[in-house]
Design an enzyme around this catalytic site. Structure first.
Site, PDB file in Angstrom:
ATOM      1  N   ALA A   1     -10.234  -6.220   2.882  1.00 56.05           N
ATOM      2  CA  ALA A   1     -11.016  -5.736   1.836  1.00 56.05           C
ATOM      3  C   ALA A   1     -10.520  -4.723   0.550  1.00 56.05           C
ATOM      4  CB  ALA A   1     -12.596  -6.027   1.597  1.00 56.05           C
TER       5      ALA A   1
ATOM      6  N   VAL B   1      -6.987  -8.356   0.125  1.00 55.17           N
ATOM      7  CA  VAL B   1      -6.102  -7.886   0.449  1.00 55.17           C
ATOM      8  C   VAL B   1      -5.695  -9.581   1.384  1.00 55.17           C
ATOM      9  CG1 VAL B   1      -4.581  -6.572   1.707  1.00 55.17           C
ATOM     10  CG2 VAL B   1      -6.081  -5.373   0.769  1.00 55.17           C
TER      11      VAL B   1
ATOM     12  N   LYS C   1      -1.845  -7.169  -2.251  1.00 59.25           N
ATOM     13  CA  LYS C   1      -3.706  -6.450  -2.507  1.00 59.25           C
ATOM     14  C   LYS C   1      -3.341  -7.118  -4.464  1.00 59.25           C
ATOM     15  CE  LYS C   1      -4.137  -2.526  -0.606  1.00 59.25           C
ATOM     16  NZ  LYS C   1      -4.008  -0.978  -0.613  1.00 59.25           N
TER      17      LYS C   1
ATOM     18  N   GLY D   1      -2.207  -4.658  11.680  1.00 64.79           N
ATOM     19  CA  GLY D   1      -3.187  -3.971  10.929  1.00 64.79           C
ATOM     20  C   GLY D   1      -3.231  -2.470  11.238  1.00 64.79           C
ATOM     21  N   SER D   2      -4.874  -1.986  10.615  1.00 67.95           N
ATOM     22  CA  SER D   2      -4.702  -0.653  11.076  1.00 67.95           C
ATOM     23  C   SER D   2      -4.969  -0.144  12.072  1.00 67.95           C
ATOM     24  CB  SER D   2      -6.383  -0.318   9.479  1.00 67.95           C
ATOM     25  OG  SER D   2      -7.169  -1.347  10.239  1.00 67.95           O
TER      26      SER D   2
ATOM     27  N   ASP E   1      -5.962  12.076   2.374  1.00 63.73           N
ATOM     28  CA  ASP E   1      -6.631  11.169   3.752  1.00 63.73           C
ATOM     29  C   ASP E   1      -6.123  10.387   4.949  1.00 63.73           C
ATOM     30  OD1 ASP E   1      -9.300  10.092   4.246  1.00 63.73           O
ATOM     31  OD2 ASP E   1      -8.204   8.705   2.928  1.00 63.73           O
TER      32      ASP E   1
ATOM     33  N   ASN F   1      -6.116   5.063   8.473  1.00 62.33           N
ATOM     34  CA  ASN F   1      -5.102   4.740   6.926  1.00 62.33           C
ATOM     35  C   ASN F   1      -3.257   4.738   7.243  1.00 62.33           C
ATOM     36  OD1 ASN F   1      -6.863   4.147   4.767  1.00 62.33           O
ATOM     37  ND2 ASN F   1      -7.088   6.818   4.449  1.00 62.33           N
TER      38      ASN F   1
HETATM   39  P1  AMP Z   1      -6.470  -1.025   1.629  1.00 61.23           P
HETATM   40  O1  AMP Z   1      -7.333  -1.080   0.979  1.00 61.23           O
HETATM   41  O2  AMP Z   1      -4.960  -0.458   1.920  1.00 61.23           O
HETATM   42  O3  AMP Z   1      -7.444   0.332   2.995  1.00 61.23           O
HETATM   43  O4  AMP Z   1      -5.964  -2.444   2.797  1.00 61.23           O
HETATM   44  C1  AMP Z   1      -7.490  -2.808   3.178  1.00 61.23           C
HETATM   45  C2  AMP Z   1      -7.424  -3.618   4.845  1.00 61.23           C
HETATM   46  O5  AMP Z   1      -6.418  -4.509   4.639  1.00 61.23           O
HETATM   47  C3  AMP Z   1      -6.516  -2.365   5.674  1.00 61.23           C
HETATM   48  O6  AMP Z   1      -8.007  -1.878   6.202  1.00 61.23           O
HETATM   49  C4  AMP Z   1      -6.114  -3.433   6.742  1.00 61.23           C
HETATM   50  O7  AMP Z   1      -6.534  -3.966   7.663  1.00 61.23           O
HETATM   51  C5  AMP Z   1      -5.242  -4.510   5.771  1.00 61.23           C
HETATM   52  N1  AMP Z   1      -4.267  -4.245   4.980  1.00 61.23           N
HETATM   53  C6  AMP Z   1      -3.671  -3.769   3.879  1.00 61.23           C
HETATM   54  N2  AMP Z   1      -2.495  -3.095   3.756  1.00 61.23           N
HETATM   55  C7  AMP Z   1      -1.854  -4.114   4.296  1.00 61.23           C
HETATM   56  C8  AMP Z   1      -0.446  -4.309   5.261  1.00 61.23           C
HETATM   57  N3  AMP Z   1       0.546  -3.739   4.532  1.00 61.23           N
HETATM   58  N4  AMP Z   1      -0.377  -5.235   6.081  1.00 61.23           N
HETATM   59  C9  AMP Z   1      -1.026  -5.822   7.053  1.00 61.23           C
HETATM   60  N5  AMP Z   1      -2.741  -5.652   6.393  1.00 61.23           N
HETATM   61  C10 AMP Z   1      -3.139  -4.940   5.569  1.00 61.23           C
END
Ligand code: AMP
Length: 922
Positions: free
Chosen positions: A587, A593, A611, A663-664, A704, A709
């Site tokens: 999310a 996402v 996204k 993932g993260s 950040d 991240n």
């Molecule tokens: P963000 O809004 O960029 O913080 O994304 C929310 C979550 O989506 C992140 O904490 C990841 O778990 C997942 N996510 C975002 N971008 C990616 C990506 N390029 N590949 C895989 N997971 C992603």
């Protein structure tokens, strides 16, 4: 007065004969004192007589029995009490029986009285009779008649009385005669002491007894080389005896008790703890050459672990594990081995495994990475067996099994280890052909290149994707091709193929997902308002902005009057029909996402993260959402998340980035706690640092940077993400309001940025330090559960995160101290040649260097003069250097590298990448 002998009155002082009190074992202290004349002294006379042994001695006598109304007093000088509260008075005297005196009147007495008077004044001349306190009336207990004048024998009476609770400096004693016939031979005044003694190794001093019944509490002092175990204490009783011993001292480490002293342990023995009673012999493989040892020293080659008791023998690391055997089951391998022949004398043997993946000829090997798994674990195994899963089929692996015990870390010699090589079974190669209709799919595949037997048949299993494996169908065929029909239209199916040889089943090839055609049109995405068709040239021109060569400074989207222009300049518009959304993976601030695939004309499908901006957004939200794309789109680096493009002409508005399978980073590390080698962890850190270097070179300040991240792909490559403009303010759940307003992720932020919002690349470096800590501690929360306020306070006061467990010291000291900088500069001065290379001159012009560092696939291909294949590689999905590490000839051929010479050149460079990292031989 028959036995009376008159002596000159000058001898008055010498009639006292000190002697020991016969009833007390205590030490007696005699007090010397002298009689002084009192007002009525005139009737008492000082007279010399002979005692039983004919020794002359002096007495005081009075014998006025013939006259009535006698009252004759005799008193002593002042007697100091010397601190005693209770004093004993022993008197020796003779007293005549009135009946034995012929013709005495009835007024004759057979008793006399004893008095005392307490006073601080030692020189009183006169004391009134009424001031005295009576001690007792004294009568004789000896038979008077035995006193024979002719024998000159005196029978002495001895009486003892005491006075207690004395408090003044001293006292006077007085004797009152009321008409008796008395000879006072001796008066002894004494008090009692408890004598100096040693008990339980504590010494108790000479102690004067207390008053009436009081016990005196006395604290003992530990004798030499001993220490208090429990405070030693005893009571001195009124009669000079020690009572109720409590507590004790014990000999210090290195000493043992012998009678009342502590003596040093002899060489060859030791005593580790004060509470051990005696010195004991050194345990095996240790010795103590000096006396007084508190522990024994291990022989050379033997060690004692921190947690080993001192009484345990010294031990050594184990020898290598032996007789390793393997059992292969498709892509799993069971490894078993025998324990080391020499356990080193310990029972805590564990094993660790190291896996390396090797090329076909087995000559080049590289670490296996994190995709394989060890059950129950890779490190610290207690049993001599492990199951390794998720290996790649048809691959060579080399496993090193290492033995260790509690003292391995103390020994400088390398660990005992044994190596065993394994080849996993083959899978069916990738599906080559596919054809799809509304209700059928045709697959074709290649058999294993080197099957471990004759192929009997192939097995195809398939199931509807969203039903997972619950409901699957198995089909068999002898050919390399199969048409599966009776399928639902517009539905995704998963297919897998495996071969059966006369040796059994091989493992399944990878999953192949295929979707049958739709019956009608049915777009996945709803494209609302579509502008007039764009001129394809316009699109091309827009996209050229993205990678303007030499454009090295980041442009803030806010510098654009029209934020949409920034998006157009830096992000490519993607046609929504090329995107297939598959599942929700997270999310974001603005909406879900998802993961999915992107098909770009002329290229292979690639996995992407999508996204989307949720419905009902405001203009500002749309602008902020897309700002992330206009920032990300300016970057092109293997450690920065890559922007594929945006969808702005359809709804929902979307940002498409490369997909990061793991993932993260924070969640990923927590999930794999303790499972990576230090090299893998440092590799991740290196990647993040490299991405951050790129950003700071572009003058971009992230603000950040935190493990949450950072995203991780399937090759463990870490990429910096999260570039939205509003992210620090709104998005980050870690961000907290500061006293100066504005939200800041306190734990990750440098103090100057918290205090006055001074965000710079230097403050990003601070955050990077925190990320290092997160990585090495596998996702531990920085400063644990301390509150934000406490963190700010602690940092202000100079507190810094301590090195995490198992942190290599060089990492912890990564930031140079001024002392180190001075040393480095000194070295440079001593070696001026090292200063010749200038930072701003290109490495290319210093031509003789035979190799140089590359960080992208494109740079690598350029470096080995194979730049013409850049497009082929990126179309085939080889976007990072890691991804080319295990590329094969057949894959090269498939992507269109057909010349044998070129294939050879590329493959030999791949091998050098495997062994030397990113240094490429040109
Ligand atoms: P963000 O809004 O960029 O913080 O994304 C929310 C979550 O989506 C992140 O904490 C990841 O778990 C997942 N996510 C975002 N971008 C990616 C990506 N390029 N590949 C895989 N997971 C992603």
């Amino acid at each position: 007065l028959v036995f009376t002998v008159f002596i000159p009155s000058l001898c008055i002082y010498s009639f006292l004969n000190p002697f020991h009190h016969p009833h007390s074992s205590s030490f007696l202290s005699a007090l010397h004192f002298h009689f002084l004349p009192s007002l009525r002294h005139q009737k008492w006379e000082e007279i010399s007589v002979m005692d039983e042994r004919n020794t002359p001695m002096r007495t005081y006598q009075v014998c006025n029995v013939m006259e009535a109304n006698q009252n004759n007093w005799l008193r002593t000088r002042h007697i100091s009490r010397e601190g005693a509260q209770r004093v004993y008075i022993e008197i020796k005297f003779t007293l005549r029986d009135c009946n034995s005196l012929p013709g005495v009147p009835g007024t004759c007495k057979e008793t006399f009285n004893m008095y005392y008077y307490e006073s601080n004044n030692a020189n009183l001349w006169f004391i009134k009779e009424s001031q005295y306190v009576k001690i007792d009336t004294i009568a004789a207990d000896e038979s008077f008649t035995q006193v024979d004048v002719g024998d000159r024998v005196m029978k002495l009476n001895t009486e003892v009385r005491d006075i207690s609770n004395l408090s003044k400096k001293g006292f006077y004693l007085a004797f009152q005669d009321l008409g008796a016939c008395i000879a006072l031979v001796s008066v002894r005044v004494f008090y009692k002491k408890c004598p100096l003694t040693v008990l339980n190794l504590a010494q108790f001093p000479d102690t004067i007894t207390g008053g009436d019944t009081a016990l005196v509490e006395v604290h003992g002092v530990c004798v030499n080389a001993s220490e208090e175990f429990e405070p030693p204490k005893m009571y001195c009783s009124a009669d000079g005896g020690w009572l109720v011993p409590i507590g004790r001292c014990v000999c210090k480490p290195g000493f043992e008790e012998n009678k009342d002293i502590c003596q040093p342990c002899r060489p060859g023995t030791y005593k580790a703890s004060a509470t051990d009673a005696y010195c004991t012999k050194c345990p095996p493989h240790s010795s103590s050459p000096q006396e007084q040892a508190v522990e024994c020293i291990c022989e050379k080659g033997y060690y004692r672990a921190d947690t080993d008791p001192r009484s345990m023998a010294c031990t050594r690391p184990p020898s290598a594990p032996e007789n390793p055997i393997t059992t292969v089951n498709e892509t799993c391998v069971t490894l078993e081995w025998s324990p080391p022949r020499d356990t080193g004398g310990r029972g805590d043997i564990t094993y660790s495994l190291h896996c390396r993946k090797c090329s076909g000829d087995g000559r080049k090997c590289a670490p296996c990475g994190s995709s394989i798994h060890f059950v129950p674990r890779q490190f610290g195994l207690a049993s001599a067996t492990v199951l390794v899963t998720d290996l790649q089929p048809d691959s060579n692996y080399s496993f090193t099994i290492e033995s260790q015990n509690g003292v391995s870390d103390l020994s400088p010699t390398p660990r005992g280890s044994v190596v065993i090589n394994v080849t996993t079974s083959q899978t069916v190669s990738v599906v080559l052909k596919e054809r799809r209709s509304k209700d059928s799919v045709t697959l074709a595949w290649q058999g294993p290149e080197r099957p471990n037997g004759v192929i009997v048949e192939y097995e195809v299993i398939y199931y509807e994707k969203n039903q997972r494996e619950q409901n699957y169908t198995v089909l068999k065929t002898r050919s390399n091709m199969m048409t599966v029909d009776g399928l639902k239209p517009g539905t995704t199916y998963v297919f897998r193929v495996r071969a059966r040889t006369d040796g059994g089943y091989g493992s399944y090839g990878g999953e192949i997902e295929l979707e049958t055609s739709h019956e009608g049109c049915g777009l996945i995405l709803h494209c609302g308002y579509i502008k007039a068709k764009q001129d394809p040239d316009e699109e091309k021109m827009q996209f050229q902005h993205v990678k303007l060569p030499g454009s090295r400074t980041y442009i803030h989207p806010h510098t654009y009057e029209d934020p949409n222009q920034a998006v157009r300049d830096f992000a490519k518009e993607i046609d929504a029909s090329n995107i297939r959304i598959e599942r929700v993976i997270g999310a974001g601030e603005f909406g879900e996402v998802c993961s999915g695939r992107l098909r770009v004309q002329g290229k292979r499908e690639i996995y992407v993260a999508i996204k989307s901006l949720k419905a009902g957004y405001s203009d500002t939200q749309r602008r902020d959402f897309l700002s992330e794309a206009s920032i990300m789109g300016q970057f092109d680096h293997p450690n920065i998340i890559r922007l594929e493009g945006v969808v702005t002409k359809c709804k929902p508005v979307m940002i498409i980035t490369e997909f990061m399978e793991n993932g993260s980073l924070d969640t990923f590390l927590k999930k794999h706690d303790g499972q990576f080698t230090v090299i893998q962890l440092v590799g991740m850190l290196r990647g993040i640092a490299s991405g951050m270097k790129y950003l700071s070179d572009m003058s971009y300040v992230h603000r950040d940077l935190a493990a949450r991240n950072i995203l991780v792909n399937s090759n463990l490559v870490c990429k910096v993400s999260d570039f939205g403009l509003s992210r620090v303010l709104e998005d980050d759940p870690e961000a907290a309001y500061t006293t100066r307003g504005g939200k800041i992720p306190i734990r990750w932020t440098a103090p100057e940025a918290i205090a006055y919002r001074k965000f710079t690349s230097a403050s990003d470096v601070w955050s990077y330090g925190i990320v290092m800590w997160e990585v090495i501690s596998y996702g531990e929360r920085p400063y644990w559960e301390m509150s934000n306020q406490d963190v700010i306070k602690a940092i202000d006061e100079g507190y810094r995160l301590p090195a995490p467990m198992d942190c290599p010291v060089v990492l912890h000291q990564l930031m140079p101290k001024f002392g180190q900088i001075v040393t480095i500069l000194d070295k440079l001065i001593r070696n001026p040649a090292s200063l010749r290379e200038l930072a701003n001159s290109s490495a290319w012009s210093d031509a003789p260097t035979p190799d140089f560092s590359v960080s992208t696939v494109d740079e690598w291909l350029e470096a080995i003069k194979m730049g013409q294949y850049k497009e082929n590689f990126s179309s085939a999905g080889y976007v990072s250097l890691d991804s080319v590490l295990y590329i094969s000839v057949s894959e090269l051929a498939k992507m269109g590298v057909n010349l044998a010479g070129h294939q050879k050149k590329i493959l030999s460079s791949v091998q050098s990448l495997q062994t030397q990292g990113t240094h490429v031989q040109v």
